[in-house]
Design an enzyme around this catalytic site. Structure first.
Site, PDB file in Angstrom:
ATOM      1  CE  LYS A   1     -17.378  48.112 -18.830  1.00 14.10           C
ATOM      2  NZ  LYS A   1     -16.280  47.214 -18.455  1.00 14.10           N
TER       3      LYS A   1
ATOM      4  NE  ARG B   1     -15.932  43.332 -17.245  1.00 12.34           N
ATOM      5  CZ  ARG B   1     -15.700  43.157 -18.811  1.00 12.34           C
ATOM      6  NH1 ARG B   1     -14.527  42.701 -19.148  1.00 12.34           N
ATOM      7  NH2 ARG B   1     -16.306  44.219 -19.565  1.00 12.34           N
TER       8      ARG B   1
ATOM      9  N   GLY C   1      -6.960  41.476 -24.987  1.00 13.46           N
ATOM     10  CA  GLY C   1      -6.773  42.648 -25.488  1.00 13.46           C
ATOM     11  C   GLY C   1      -7.633  43.028 -26.740  1.00 13.46           C
TER      12      GLY C   1
ATOM     13  CG  ASP D   1       4.694  47.442 -22.617  1.00 14.10           C
ATOM     14  OD1 ASP D   1       3.360  47.405 -21.950  1.00 14.10           O
ATOM     15  OD2 ASP D   1       4.788  48.231 -23.229  1.00 14.10           O
TER      16      ASP D   1
ATOM     17  CD  GLN E   1      -8.031  45.258 -18.375  1.00 15.64           C
ATOM     18  OE1 GLN E   1      -7.975  44.234 -17.903  1.00 15.64           O
ATOM     19  NE2 GLN E   1      -9.269  45.943 -18.566  1.00 15.64           N
TER      20      GLN E   1
ATOM     21  CB  SER F   1     -12.212  37.216 -22.749  1.00 13.07           C
ATOM     22  OG  SER F   1     -13.019  38.213 -22.073  1.00 13.07           O
TER      23      SER F   1
END
Length: 330
Positions: free
Chosen positions: A69, A112, A227, A161, A140, A301
């Site tokens: 990717k 994903r 993030g 946000d 996301q 992650s």
């Protein structure tokens, strides 16, 4: 050679989160059993735009899945109403090395990444968790909610946000997604309001400083932090990292790239040994997940190329079965 070109619309119309979560779980299992080849991703910063382009190859041996990717993250795009994340994926035959498919990969990435949090939530959240908080009202954030809702029966969601219009648009759109997400989705006026009753927190931002106060997190909360993917980015406060059970997607990747881990490590607040384990080890059963209802758990992650490859392979299989995408002679 013929290459199948698959668009974002093709993927959105033909791939469900319920299909992606098992694939990501399989990828984590393959990583834990050392059945993958995954070099560190190459990062090319574009400093004048505060952007970065990443090159992410991987090979899953048992799945015969090979590809790479290319993804760019340019935070200031949002000011011009352009996507922050843009990506393409090239799937390659592991038998011949011939390119098989070129697909738009920003939606693949969002799916994903959401699925990763879905897997982590399944193993680390309390079974009775009902209320979620989402930080970041972008793409996301949407797939974070979609995945968490798939594995956990949520009743209420708060979204925060700094751009309140983005948060309101998030709520408006998510309410059209029907039974796949809770009907009660609310805009929070502050980070504190977002998390004061949250059982699950998902952070999906490009922040360089913590997006909430650790003192506001209640015992037993599970946090998915997806993030931060460079050493300078940070979503989680240090006092959460120091007291939480830390589970990562990849130890080497997080120790090299995740500001949420690197910043408190540099400050001497944690060491690499404070990482409890990788999510693949928990999926395999070699490590237990949550062990009591009071512990705070964090899934950190940075995103792994093996997730992209295994999901891209599924997309191509479905395209061949259902005849979507367009074959192009190169």
């Amino acid at each position: 050679m013929k290459v199948r070109v698959i668009t974002k619309a093709d993927i959105q119309a033909n791939l469900a989160m319920s299909e992606v979560i098992p694939m990501v779980k399989k990828a984590y299992r393959a990583l834990a059993t050392q059945q993958v080849i995954m070099p560190p991703r190459l990062q090319i910063p574009v400093e004048e735009k505060e952007g970065v382009t990443l090159f992410m190859p991987a090979y899953l041996k048992q799945e015969n899945a090979l590809g790479s990717k290319i993804v760019s993250v340019f935070p200031h795009n949002a000011q011009f109403k352009r996507p922050t994340i843009n990506a393409v994926f090239l799937l390659i035959s592991s038998e011949t090395g011939v390119p098989l498919a070129l697909m738009e990969a920003s939606w693949l990435t969002a799916l994903r990444t959401g699925a990763a949090s879905g897997v982590a939530t399944e193993y680390l959240a309390r079974t009775e968790a009902k209320i979620a908080a989402i930080f970041g009202a972008g793409v996301q954030g949407r797939t974070q909610l979609l995945a968490v809702s798939h594995v956990q029966p949520l009743t209420k969601v708060w979204v925060y946000d700094p751009n309140r219009e983005a948060a309101r648009n998030f709520v408006k759109e998510m309410k059209t997604w029907g039974s796949s997400v809770p009907s009660e989705i609310l805009v929070a006026s502050s980070p504190q309001e977002a998390i004061k009753e949250a059982d699950i927190i998902c952070t999906a931002t490009t922040a360089t400083r913590p997006v909430f106060n650790g003192a506001d997190v209640k015992p037993g909360t599970h946090i998915n932090a997806i993030g931060s993917f460079t050493p300078e980015m940070q979503e989680l406060p240090e006092d959460i990292i120091t007291k939480a059970k830390i589970v990562v997607d990849s130890r080497p990747a997080c120790l090299e790239e995740a500001g949420d881990i690197i910043i408190p490590w540099r400050q001497g607040l944690i060491t690499p040994q404070d990482i409890y384990g990788e999510i693949g080890e928990i999926v395999l059963g070699s490590l237990p997940g949550r062990v009591d209802d009071e512990e705070i758990t964090v899934f950190k992650s940075v995103g792994l190329a093996i997730q992209d490859v295994i999901v891209a392979q599924l997309i191509l299989e479905k395209a061949q079965q259902h005849n979507f995408g367009q074959e192009v002679e190169l």
